[in-house]
Every structure is written in structure tokens, then in C-alpha cells.
Design a protein around this motif. Structure first.
Motif, PDB file in Angstrom:
ATOM      1  N   MET A   1       0.830  -1.205   0.000  1.00  0.00           N
ATOM      2  CA  MET A   1       0.000   0.000   0.000  1.00  0.00           C
ATOM      3  C   MET A   1       0.864   1.254   0.000  1.00  0.00           C
ATOM      4  O   MET A   1       0.567   2.230  -0.711  1.00  0.00           O
ATOM      5  CB  MET A   1      -0.944  -0.008   1.198  1.00  0.00           C
ATOM      6  CG  MET A   1      -2.102  -0.978   1.049  1.00  0.00           C
ATOM      7  SD  MET A   1      -3.360  -0.820   2.335  1.00  0.00           S
ATOM      8  CE  MET A   1      -2.493  -1.520   3.736  1.00  0.00           C
ATOM      9  N   LEU A   2       1.927   1.252   0.802  1.00  0.00           N
ATOM     10  CA  LEU A   2       2.827   2.406   0.824  1.00  0.00           C
ATOM     11  C   LEU A   2       3.459   2.627  -0.546  1.00  0.00           C
ATOM     12  O   LEU A   2       3.562   3.765  -1.036  1.00  0.00           O
ATOM     13  CB  LEU A   2       3.911   2.192   1.874  1.00  0.00           C
ATOM     14  CG  LEU A   2       3.478   2.283   3.346  1.00  0.00           C
ATOM     15  CD1 LEU A   2       4.615   1.826   4.251  1.00  0.00           C
ATOM     16  CD2 LEU A   2       3.054   3.706   3.699  1.00  0.00           C
ATOM     17  N   THR A   3       3.882   1.535  -1.183  1.00  0.00           N
ATOM     18  CA  THR A   3       4.512   1.633  -2.508  1.00  0.00           C
ATOM     19  C   THR A   3       3.554   2.233  -3.526  1.00  0.00           C
ATOM     20  O   THR A   3       3.915   3.142  -4.287  1.00  0.00           O
ATOM     21  CB  THR A   3       4.971   0.241  -2.972  1.00  0.00           C
ATOM     22  OG1 THR A   3       5.957  -0.257  -2.067  1.00  0.00           O
ATOM     23  CG2 THR A   3       5.556   0.300  -4.370  1.00  0.00           C
ATOM     24  N   THR A   4       2.322   1.738  -3.556  1.00  0.00           N
ATOM     25  CA  THR A   4       1.343   2.225  -4.526  1.00  0.00           C
ATOM     26  C   THR A   4       0.978   3.671  -4.253  1.00  0.00           C
ATOM     27  O   THR A   4       0.876   4.485  -5.193  1.00  0.00           O
ATOM     28  CB  THR A   4       0.080   1.348  -4.501  1.00  0.00           C
ATOM     29  OG1 THR A   4       0.435   0.004  -4.814  1.00  0.00           O
ATOM     30  CG2 THR A   4      -0.941   1.838  -5.509  1.00  0.00           C
TER      31      THR A   4
ATOM     32  N   GLN B   1     -12.224  -3.507  -0.332  1.00  0.00           N
ATOM     33  CA  GLN B   1     -12.109  -3.902  -1.740  1.00  0.00           C
ATOM     34  C   GLN B   1     -11.130  -2.990  -2.464  1.00  0.00           C
ATOM     35  O   GLN B   1     -10.321  -3.444  -3.288  1.00  0.00           O
ATOM     36  CB  GLN B   1     -13.470  -3.856  -2.427  1.00  0.00           C
ATOM     37  CG  GLN B   1     -13.415  -4.306  -3.881  1.00  0.00           C
ATOM     38  CD  GLN B   1     -14.778  -4.598  -4.466  1.00  0.00           C
ATOM     39  OE1 GLN B   1     -15.469  -5.519  -4.032  1.00  0.00           O
ATOM     40  NE2 GLN B   1     -15.194  -3.798  -5.436  1.00  0.00           N
ATOM     41  N   SER B   2     -11.151  -1.696  -2.158  1.00  0.00           N
ATOM     42  CA  SER B   2     -10.189  -0.774  -2.757  1.00  0.00           C
ATOM     43  C   SER B   2      -8.768  -1.132  -2.361  1.00  0.00           C
ATOM     44  O   SER B   2      -7.827  -0.973  -3.154  1.00  0.00           O
ATOM     45  CB  SER B   2     -10.509   0.668  -2.329  1.00  0.00           C
ATOM     46  OG  SER B   2     -11.807   1.048  -2.738  1.00  0.00           O
ATOM     47  N   SER B   3      -8.606  -1.616  -1.126  1.00  0.00           N
ATOM     48  CA  SER B   3      -7.261  -1.937  -0.655  1.00  0.00           C
ATOM     49  C   SER B   3      -6.638  -3.079  -1.452  1.00  0.00           C
ATOM     50  O   SER B   3      -5.416  -3.142  -1.600  1.00  0.00           O
ATOM     51  CB  SER B   3      -7.283  -2.290   0.836  1.00  0.00           C
ATOM     52  OG  SER B   3      -7.747  -3.612   1.072  1.00  0.00           O
ATOM     53  N   ILE B   4      -7.473  -4.004  -1.952  1.00  0.00           N
ATOM     54  CA  ILE B   4      -6.941  -5.104  -2.763  1.00  0.00           C
ATOM     55  C   ILE B   4      -6.193  -4.548  -3.962  1.00  0.00           C
ATOM     56  O   ILE B   4      -5.100  -5.002  -4.318  1.00  0.00           O
ATOM     57  CB  ILE B   4      -8.072  -6.031  -3.239  1.00  0.00           C
ATOM     58  CG1 ILE B   4      -8.803  -6.650  -2.048  1.00  0.00           C
ATOM     59  CG2 ILE B   4      -7.518  -7.131  -4.144  1.00  0.00           C
ATOM     60  CD1 ILE B   4     -10.017  -7.456  -2.454  1.00  0.00           C
ATOM     61  N   PHE B   5      -6.770  -3.531  -4.586  1.00  0.00           N
ATOM     62  CA  PHE B   5      -6.185  -2.989  -5.802  1.00  0.00           C
ATOM     63  C   PHE B   5      -4.871  -2.268  -5.527  1.00  0.00           C
ATOM     64  O   PHE B   5      -3.951  -2.319  -6.347  1.00  0.00           O
ATOM     65  CB  PHE B   5      -7.177  -2.034  -6.479  1.00  0.00           C
ATOM     66  CG  PHE B   5      -8.516  -2.651  -6.754  1.00  0.00           C
ATOM     67  CD1 PHE B   5      -8.617  -3.968  -7.167  1.00  0.00           C
ATOM     68  CD2 PHE B   5      -9.687  -1.934  -6.587  1.00  0.00           C
ATOM     69  CE1 PHE B   5      -9.854  -4.557  -7.416  1.00  0.00           C
ATOM     70  CE2 PHE B   5     -10.928  -2.502  -6.833  1.00  0.00           C
ATOM     71  CZ  PHE B   5     -11.013  -3.819  -7.252  1.00  0.00           C
ATOM     72  N   ILE B   6      -4.765  -1.581  -4.374  1.00  0.00           N
ATOM     73  CA  ILE B   6      -3.533  -0.822  -4.140  1.00  0.00           C
ATOM     74  C   ILE B   6      -2.465  -1.663  -3.449  1.00  0.00           C
ATOM     75  O   ILE B   6      -1.274  -1.453  -3.664  1.00  0.00           O
ATOM     76  CB  ILE B   6      -3.805   0.474  -3.346  1.00  0.00           C
ATOM     77  CG1 ILE B   6      -4.268   0.185  -1.915  1.00  0.00           C
ATOM     78  CG2 ILE B   6      -4.790   1.352  -4.072  1.00  0.00           C
ATOM     79  CD1 ILE B   6      -4.312   1.438  -1.056  1.00  0.00           C
ATOM     80  N   ARG B   7      -2.862  -2.634  -2.610  1.00  0.00           N
ATOM     81  CA  ARG B   7      -1.832  -3.385  -1.885  1.00  0.00           C
ATOM     82  C   ARG B   7      -1.381  -4.631  -2.633  1.00  0.00           C
ATOM     83  O   ARG B   7      -0.297  -5.158  -2.361  1.00  0.00           O
ATOM     84  CB  ARG B   7      -2.328  -3.780  -0.490  1.00  0.00           C
ATOM     85  CG  ARG B   7      -3.468  -4.770  -0.485  1.00  0.00           C
ATOM     86  CD  ARG B   7      -3.952  -5.031   0.935  1.00  0.00           C
ATOM     87  NE  ARG B   7      -5.161  -5.825   0.958  1.00  0.00           N
ATOM     88  CZ  ARG B   7      -5.189  -7.138   0.840  1.00  0.00           C
ATOM     89  NH1 ARG B   7      -4.063  -7.803   0.696  1.00  0.00           N
ATOM     90  NH2 ARG B   7      -6.334  -7.789   0.866  1.00  0.00           N
ATOM     91  N   VAL B   8      -2.209  -5.115  -3.572  1.00  0.00           N
ATOM     92  CA  VAL B   8      -1.857  -6.322  -4.314  1.00  0.00           C
ATOM     93  C   VAL B   8      -1.698  -6.020  -5.800  1.00  0.00           C
ATOM     94  O   VAL B   8      -0.611  -6.177  -6.365  1.00  0.00           O
ATOM     95  CB  VAL B   8      -2.912  -7.427  -4.113  1.00  0.00           C
ATOM     96  CG1 VAL B   8      -2.545  -8.653  -4.938  1.00  0.00           C
ATOM     97  CG2 VAL B   8      -3.024  -7.809  -2.639  1.00  0.00           C
TER      98      VAL B   8
END
Length: 495
Positions: free
Chosen positions: A30-33, A225-232
Motif C-alpha cells: 500500500m505504501l509503494t502504490t 475492496q479498494s485496498s486489494i487494488f492498491i496493496r496487491v
């Protein structure tokens, strides 16, 4: 029996440690994205403007496809796309609807989606009317069939003209509830003009467009659900390119060593690419080489990612944000995840055939990880990980006379539980909230009440429980009837 307890202790410690490690990776992802997105938006005004791109022959042409079926609010997506900061002569938006909807419109809609698009187009100024086209696909079919209908040679010629250079055209995809960033096309064009571009791009997607219409549970699920897109999804694309650059540097300095370790590198360190089916761009000649969008499964996007990876094509991360809707009821969220899990199952034969045709370490790794991390872990993780955590605590006291083992037995599940709350309930909210200035639509996701803060923190696993229900719905149907027909998320009827 001592050996049995010892074996259980080792197994539980491994899985509890793995869970904690994965949460730390999620945090880093998440930090990277978020840094990737923030850096890009700080430089967005340095991108070439519309006039410069209109004059530059190297600037790509975009064919942006919007497959739609029973979409009463499609006008919002079309307004956002047509309002993009890109030359109108190089942007073509095509909506693909189904003839069956025209023949039997949804009773809750004032008109079919195709008719709504026709009315919308008539209200546009002439220069924007030229940018928007409507295609109606005959017969039945899912999203992939609609997309491929638009890519038929006769339809391409009607929209783009004859003799088009497929290597200069990028095919974009948005869902009919997407709100894309106005600068997405400019960002890709700048990459193409300055560095030659990439054959495929995947942008950041946040399921927050209808956040104000969701209840407390829905808002928690929208964040997760939004976190899936940014962390993965995006984090994996960023880290994959870094790993390959590292390996290329190794090969340049020690080619013999690189040849020896390549199978181990591809088996252990390569990761599958993820397409999301929206905010997604693929060069036309690349798509044509793949035979169009895959139609073998319930979801064409994940299969497309695997197909690109098998051909050695790296998807480039696109930092521009897009927002779309989250299903607004529990049943619709379960139904959405059931369709996605059916796509996961459908991808297994594709990956198996890919490996059989080309038995590389990379293809073997994609198949093994897909089966282990998605097919198997998805339905059981919500139950197994809590049980493993409690088992770890219990077994720790069986080894109380061994201080090191006791400490490990207590620490792993405790750290895992703590990180679940910290990363899932607190950090995820803070990082997605930090992207608020860049949202393509004004949305406030801050937790302003004590109730919202409490449930947002301690119910952060709600979404994963609903995803598990969706997976088991598929498995139960397959066990009982041998088939499962994935249903579209209904956006006509709202609670």
C-alpha cells in the motif's frame, strides 16, 4: 503423541508467521502504490497538453470500450471519458450493448442502455458526437464477447477508418460505472512519446464512487475492496518490474550464474500479473495476437493477465485513479465475489494448458500459486486462519517448559491478530484517505463518528467473510448441479 503435538506446533507456527508476514507485505504494498500515485500527480501538469499531443504523430490513438448491459447511469461514465484532456481526434469511445436488452428492456429502466446512449449522444456538441459510437451485439454473451465484437475488423474500420496501424492504437476498457481520471490518456501518451510505451497498462481502481450511498458495512467493504487494488494489484506490477530489472542486472554482470538461477528465480520470485477489467489498456496488435479478450472463463480480465505474462509481456502500472461502484447490498457483494471466484476456477484449465505447451518454471509457478493462493485459500482463509491462531496459542502452553518455543507460540498469532487490526482497520483507511485530493470525483471517506471508527477498525474482515460466502456458493452449486452460472451485479435496482 508428543510428535503429533510437535508437528501441529510447527504447522500452526508456520501459518501464523506467514499470515503476519503477508500483512507486512500488504502494508509495504500500500505504501509503494500510494507513493507511486502521489509522485505521478505531483508531475501531472508537466505532461504534454492536448495541442501538443494533437500535433505529435507519435501520440497514440485510444479506442476506449465500455461494455454495458442494463446500465441506467452510464451517462456519468461517458461524460468523464469525453471530458478527458486528450485530443478529440485521437480518442474514440465505443459503448457495446446487447441486442437482447433492446428486445426486452429492464422494467425498472426508462429505456434500454442503447437508447440511453443514443439520447446522451444527441445532447453532445458535434465534435464530441464524433468521439462517441454505439455498437449493439446480437445474440448472447458476456463482457468478453462484447469487447471482441467491437474489435471485429468491420467495426474497427467504421470507428477508426481503413488501414489503421494496430501498433499505434491502445484499447482501453472501462465498466459502465467507472469514473476515470481526465489525465489517464495523457499519462500513457507521454510514456509512449518519451519512452516508447508499453504493450499493456493497468491503472489504480478504487471502489468508492457510490461511497455516500453505502451503509456502515458497505463503507467498510468499499475500503477493503479498494485496498486489494492498491496493496496487491498495482503493488505487484511495480515490484515485478523491479525484480526483473534486478535480475537483468545480474545477468549482465554474471550471465553464467543467471542461467543457473533463472528457474529458481522464476519459480520463487515471479508473481502473476493482475488485470482488473477496467482502467486497463492493451495495444491493439497485442490483443489481436492473443485472439482478442479471452472468453473461456467467467472473468476475462484475470485470464488476460495470465495470457500476457505467458508471452513475456509485462503490464505497466498506471498511477491515474479510477473510481467505480461497490455493490450496495450484502447479497450483491456475495454475488460479485462468486462471479470472481468462478473466474478463478475457470483460469485453472487455461494455466494448465499454458504449462503443458511450455513447461517453464514461470508457467509452473503461475499454476501452483493460482491453485494454492486463490482456488484453495480463498474459500477457507476466513475460517482456517482464526482457528490456526487459537491453535497456536493453545499449543504454546504445551511447550511452556521451552521458553523459546513458548514465546514463538504466543508471539506469532498475537502479532498476526494485531497486524490484522492495524493494517486492515487503521493503515488501510489512512492510506486510501490520503489519496482523496486525487480522486476523479469528490468523495469524502473520512470516519467522522465514533461508530464509524469503531466498526471500520474492528469489522475490517467483513468483506473477506462475504468473499468466502461467494466462493462457497460456487463450490456448493458445482457439487450439487455440476455448474454455476455467474450473474451480473444489478445496478438497476438499488436498496
Amino acid at each position: 503423541m508428543d510428535w503429533l503435538w510437535a508437528a501441529l506446533f510447527v504447522v500452526s507456527s508456520f501459518f501464523n508467521g506467514r499470515a503476519a508476514f503477508k500483512l507486512l507485505l500488504d502494508w509495504k504494498g500500500m505504501l509503494t502504490t500510494c507513493r507511486f500515485v502521489e509522485d505521478a500527480y505531483e508531475q501531472v501538469e508537466t505532461l504534454p497538453d492536448e495541442a501538443a499531443l494533437a500535433r505529435d504523430s507519435r501520440a497514440p490513438v485510444f479506442l476506449h470500450l465500455v461494455p454495458a448491459y442494463q446500465e441506467p447511469a452510464i451517462g456519468a461514465t461517458l461524460r468523464a471519458l469525453l471530458g478527458s484532456r486528450y485530443p478529440d481526434s485521437k480518442l474514440h469511445v465505443v459503448v457495446i450493448t446487447k441486442e437482447e436488452e433492446d428486445q426486452a428492456p429492464h422494467p425498472s429502466m426508462e429505456a434500454s442502455t442503447a437508447e440511453l446512449v443514443r439520447r446522451f449522444r444527441l445532447e453532445l456538441p458535434p465534435w464530441q458526437q464524433k468521439m462517441l459510437s454505439l455498437l449493439v451485439m446480437p445474440g448472447r454473451g458476456r463482457k468478453a464477447h462484447q469487447l471482441n465484437w467491437a474489435l471485429r475488423p468491420d467495426n474497427l474500420a467504421a470507428v477508426l477508418g481503413d488501414g489503421v496501424d494496430a501498433s499505434r492504437i491502445w484499447v482501453g476498457v472501462s465498466d459502465a460505472d467507472s469514473i476515470p481520471d481526465r489525465n489517464a490518456f495523457r499519462w500513457i501518451a507521454a510514456d509512449v512519446v518519451h519512452d516508447g510505451g508499453h504493450e499493456a497498462y493497468q491503472g489504480v481502481t478504487l471502489s468508492l464512487a457510490n461511497f455516500d450511498r453505502l451503509d456502515v458495512r458497505g463503507r467498510v467493504c468499499a475500503i477493503q475492496q479498494s485496498s486489494i487494488f492498491i496493496r496487491v494489484s498495482i503493488a505487484r506490477l511495480i515490484s515485478e518490474r523491479r525484480r526483473l530489472r534486478w535480475f537483468a542486472a545480474l545477468a549482465g554482470h554474471a550471465p553464467g550464474l543467471a542461467r543457473v538461477v533463472r528457474p529458481v528465480f522464476e519459480l520463487c520470485f515471479r508473481r502473476s500479473q493482475i488485470c482488473l477489467g477496467h482502467n486497463q489498456f492493451v495495444r491493439l496488435d497485442t490483443l489481436q495476437g492473443l485472439g482478442g479478450f479471452p472468453t473461456s472463463g467467467a472473468t476475462e480480465d484475470s485470464t488476460l493477465g495470465y495470457a500476457l505474462g505467458a508471452r513475456g509481456i509485462l503490464i505497466a502500472p498506471l498511477p491515474m485513479l479510477e473510481m467505480n461502484d461497490l455493490p450496495e447490498t450484502t447479497e450483491k457483494m456475495v454475488r460479485q465475489n462468486a462471479r470472481w471466484y468462478k473466474g478463478v476456477l475457470d483460469d485453472v484449465p487455461f494455466l494448465w494448458r499454458t504449462w503443458r505447451e511450455n513447461r517453464t518454471a514461470f508457467n509452473a509457478a503461475q499454476l501452483a500459486r493460482h491453485v494454492g493462493n486463490k482456488v484453495v485459500e480463498w474459500p477457507i482463509a476466513a475460517v482456517v486462519y482464526p482457528l490456526i491462531g487459537f491453535l497456536g496459542w493453545h499449543l504454546a502452553y504445551r511447550f511452556a517448559d521451552h521458553p523459546l518455543l513458548f514465546m514463538l507460540g504466543i508471539a506469532f498469532p498475537s502479532v498476526s491478530l494485531g497486524l490484522t487490526i492495524w493494517v486492515g482497520g487503521i493503515v488501510t483507511q489512512d492510506l486510501i484517505e490520503s489519496l482523496t485530493p486525487y480522486y476523479p470525483r469528490e468523495v469524502t471517506i473520512a470516519r467522522t463518528t465514533l461508530r464509524a471508527k469503531f466498526w471500520g477498525t474492528f469489522r475490517c474482515q467483513t468483506y473477506w467473510l462475504l468473499a468466502t460466502r461467494g466462493a462457497w456458493r460456487v463450490l456448493w452449486s458445482l457439487a450439487r448441479t455440476g455448474r454455476f452460472e455467474p450473474a451480473k451485479t444489478d445496478r438497476v435496482v438499488r436498496p
